[in-house]
Design a protein around this motif. Structure first.
Motif, PDB file in Angstrom:
ATOM      1  N   VAL A 134       0.863  -1.174   0.000  1.00  0.00           N
ATOM      2  CA  VAL A 134       0.000   0.000   0.000  1.00  0.00           C
ATOM      3  C   VAL A 134       0.904   1.229   0.000  1.00  0.00           C
ATOM      4  O   VAL A 134       1.876   1.295   0.752  1.00  0.00           O
ATOM      5  CB  VAL A 134      -0.989   0.011   1.190  1.00  0.00           C
ATOM      6  CG1 VAL A 134      -0.298   0.018   2.519  1.00  0.00           C
ATOM      7  CG2 VAL A 134      -1.961   1.170   1.080  1.00  0.00           C
ATOM      8  N   ILE A 135       0.599   2.195  -0.909  1.00  0.00           N
ATOM      9  CA  ILE A 135       1.457   3.384  -1.020  1.00  0.00           C
ATOM     10  C   ILE A 135       0.680   4.685  -0.887  1.00  0.00           C
ATOM     11  O   ILE A 135       1.243   5.758  -1.021  1.00  0.00           O
ATOM     12  CB  ILE A 135       2.252   3.399  -2.346  1.00  0.00           C
ATOM     13  CG1 ILE A 135       1.315   3.420  -3.545  1.00  0.00           C
ATOM     14  CG2 ILE A 135       3.226   2.238  -2.395  1.00  0.00           C
ATOM     15  CD1 ILE A 135       2.007   3.750  -4.854  1.00  0.00           C
ATOM     16  N   GLY A 136      -0.623   4.587  -0.644  1.00  0.00           N
ATOM     17  CA  GLY A 136      -1.425   5.799  -0.528  1.00  0.00           C
ATOM     18  C   GLY A 136      -2.569   5.614   0.437  1.00  0.00           C
ATOM     19  O   GLY A 136      -2.834   4.515   0.912  1.00  0.00           O
ATOM     20  N   ASP A 137      -3.254   6.706   0.713  1.00  0.00           N
ATOM     21  CA  ASP A 137      -4.352   6.675   1.662  1.00  0.00           C
ATOM     22  C   ASP A 137      -5.595   5.997   1.091  1.00  0.00           C
ATOM     23  O   ASP A 137      -6.346   5.372   1.809  1.00  0.00           O
ATOM     24  CB  ASP A 137      -4.711   8.095   2.107  1.00  0.00           C
ATOM     25  CG  ASP A 137      -3.544   8.741   2.847  1.00  0.00           C
ATOM     26  OD1 ASP A 137      -2.777   8.006   3.497  1.00  0.00           O
ATOM     27  OD2 ASP A 137      -3.398   9.968   2.750  1.00  0.00           O
ATOM     28  N   ALA A 138      -5.822   6.116  -0.188  1.00  0.00           N
ATOM     29  CA  ALA A 138      -6.999   5.518  -0.814  1.00  0.00           C
ATOM     30  C   ALA A 138      -6.640   4.108  -1.299  1.00  0.00           C
ATOM     31  O   ALA A 138      -5.810   3.436  -0.719  1.00  0.00           O
ATOM     32  CB  ALA A 138      -7.466   6.399  -1.956  1.00  0.00           C
ATOM     33  N   ASP A 139      -7.235   3.696  -2.364  1.00  0.00           N
ATOM     34  CA  ASP A 139      -6.993   2.367  -2.918  1.00  0.00           C
ATOM     35  C   ASP A 139      -5.807   2.432  -3.880  1.00  0.00           C
ATOM     36  O   ASP A 139      -5.960   2.285  -5.082  1.00  0.00           O
ATOM     37  CB  ASP A 139      -8.266   1.884  -3.625  1.00  0.00           C
ATOM     38  CG  ASP A 139      -8.304   0.382  -3.801  1.00  0.00           C
ATOM     39  OD1 ASP A 139      -7.536  -0.326  -3.129  1.00  0.00           O
ATOM     40  OD2 ASP A 139      -9.104  -0.087  -4.626  1.00  0.00           O
ATOM     41  N   ASP A 140      -4.630   2.698  -3.336  1.00  0.00           N
ATOM     42  CA  ASP A 140      -3.419   2.922  -4.125  1.00  0.00           C
ATOM     43  C   ASP A 140      -2.338   1.929  -3.702  1.00  0.00           C
ATOM     44  O   ASP A 140      -1.791   2.030  -2.606  1.00  0.00           O
ATOM     45  CB  ASP A 140      -2.944   4.362  -3.915  1.00  0.00           C
ATOM     46  CG  ASP A 140      -1.900   4.809  -4.921  1.00  0.00           C
ATOM     47  OD1 ASP A 140      -1.626   4.060  -5.887  1.00  0.00           O
ATOM     48  OD2 ASP A 140      -1.362   5.912  -4.747  1.00  0.00           O
ATOM     49  N   TYR A 141      -2.055   0.979  -4.584  1.00  0.00           N
ATOM     50  CA  TYR A 141      -1.119  -0.099  -4.285  1.00  0.00           C
ATOM     51  C   TYR A 141      -0.151  -0.280  -5.447  1.00  0.00           C
ATOM     52  O   TYR A 141      -0.426   0.120  -6.571  1.00  0.00           O
ATOM     53  CB  TYR A 141      -1.869  -1.426  -4.072  1.00  0.00           C
ATOM     54  CG  TYR A 141      -2.758  -1.413  -2.863  1.00  0.00           C
ATOM     55  CD1 TYR A 141      -2.336  -1.990  -1.669  1.00  0.00           C
ATOM     56  CD2 TYR A 141      -4.014  -0.827  -2.902  1.00  0.00           C
ATOM     57  CE1 TYR A 141      -3.148  -1.976  -0.545  1.00  0.00           C
ATOM     58  CE2 TYR A 141      -4.826  -0.811  -1.784  1.00  0.00           C
ATOM     59  CZ  TYR A 141      -4.392  -1.380  -0.617  1.00  0.00           C
ATOM     60  OH  TYR A 141      -5.185  -1.368   0.499  1.00  0.00           O
ATOM     61  N   ILE A 142       0.959  -0.915  -5.147  1.00  0.00           N
ATOM     62  CA  ILE A 142       1.875  -1.407  -6.179  1.00  0.00           C
ATOM     63  C   ILE A 142       2.102  -2.882  -5.916  1.00  0.00           C
ATOM     64  O   ILE A 142       1.882  -3.373  -4.810  1.00  0.00           O
ATOM     65  CB  ILE A 142       3.232  -0.659  -6.179  1.00  0.00           C
ATOM     66  CG1 ILE A 142       3.946  -0.793  -4.826  1.00  0.00           C
ATOM     67  CG2 ILE A 142       3.053   0.779  -6.613  1.00  0.00           C
ATOM     68  CD1 ILE A 142       5.366  -0.255  -4.809  1.00  0.00           C
ATOM     69  N   HIS A 143       2.532  -3.584  -6.953  1.00  0.00           N
ATOM     70  CA  HIS A 143       3.023  -4.942  -6.812  1.00  0.00           C
ATOM     71  C   HIS A 143       4.513  -4.892  -7.136  1.00  0.00           C
ATOM     72  O   HIS A 143       4.907  -4.325  -8.153  1.00  0.00           O
ATOM     73  CB  HIS A 143       2.307  -5.905  -7.753  1.00  0.00           C
ATOM     74  CG  HIS A 143       0.878  -6.148  -7.382  1.00  0.00           C
ATOM     75  ND1 HIS A 143       0.059  -6.953  -8.125  1.00  0.00           N
ATOM     76  CD2 HIS A 143       0.122  -5.697  -6.350  1.00  0.00           C
ATOM     77  CE1 HIS A 143      -1.143  -6.990  -7.568  1.00  0.00           C
ATOM     78  NE2 HIS A 143      -1.120  -6.227  -6.493  1.00  0.00           N
TER      79      HIS A 143
END
Length: 102
Positions: free
Chosen positions: A61-70
């Motif tokens: 997880v990289i953000g407050d909302a639904d923001d992710y990286i793989h």
């Protein structure tokens, strides 16, 4: 860790201290690739692939909302003298996106 076949991916698993430590170790490279500040940055799940070492596919997880990286990370065999490395990043991921080989 789940049972796995050589070359196959395990089922998704909860993050261990080892996985979180790898993610933290690679944060400077992630920051460089994303070219933006990360106010949130922690792993939430991962899959692994046994090769000549271990590939980890990690959802972060990289953000407050639904923001992710793989992240795809390679950990060489012990005794090889090599360090863990960031192989690739997929951006624009969401919480329920399945971690797949890339």
């Amino acid at each position: 860790m789940a049972t796995q076949l050589v070359g196959g991916l395990t089922e998704p698993a909860a993050v261990t201290e080892e996985i979180q430590a790898i993610v933290q170790f690679l944060k400077p490279l992630v920051l460089e690739r994303l070219n933006k500040p990360l106010h949130v940055y922690h792993a939430i799940s991962y899959r692994s692939q046994l090769v000549a070492g271990m590939n980890y596919f990690i959802k972060v997880v990289i953000g407050d909302a639904d923001d992710y990286i793989h992240m795809r990370v390679f950990q060489p065999l012990p005794g090889s003298g090599e360090k863990v490395s960031l192989s690739d990043i997929q951006m624009g991921k969401k919480l329920f996106d399945v971690i797949e080989y890339f």
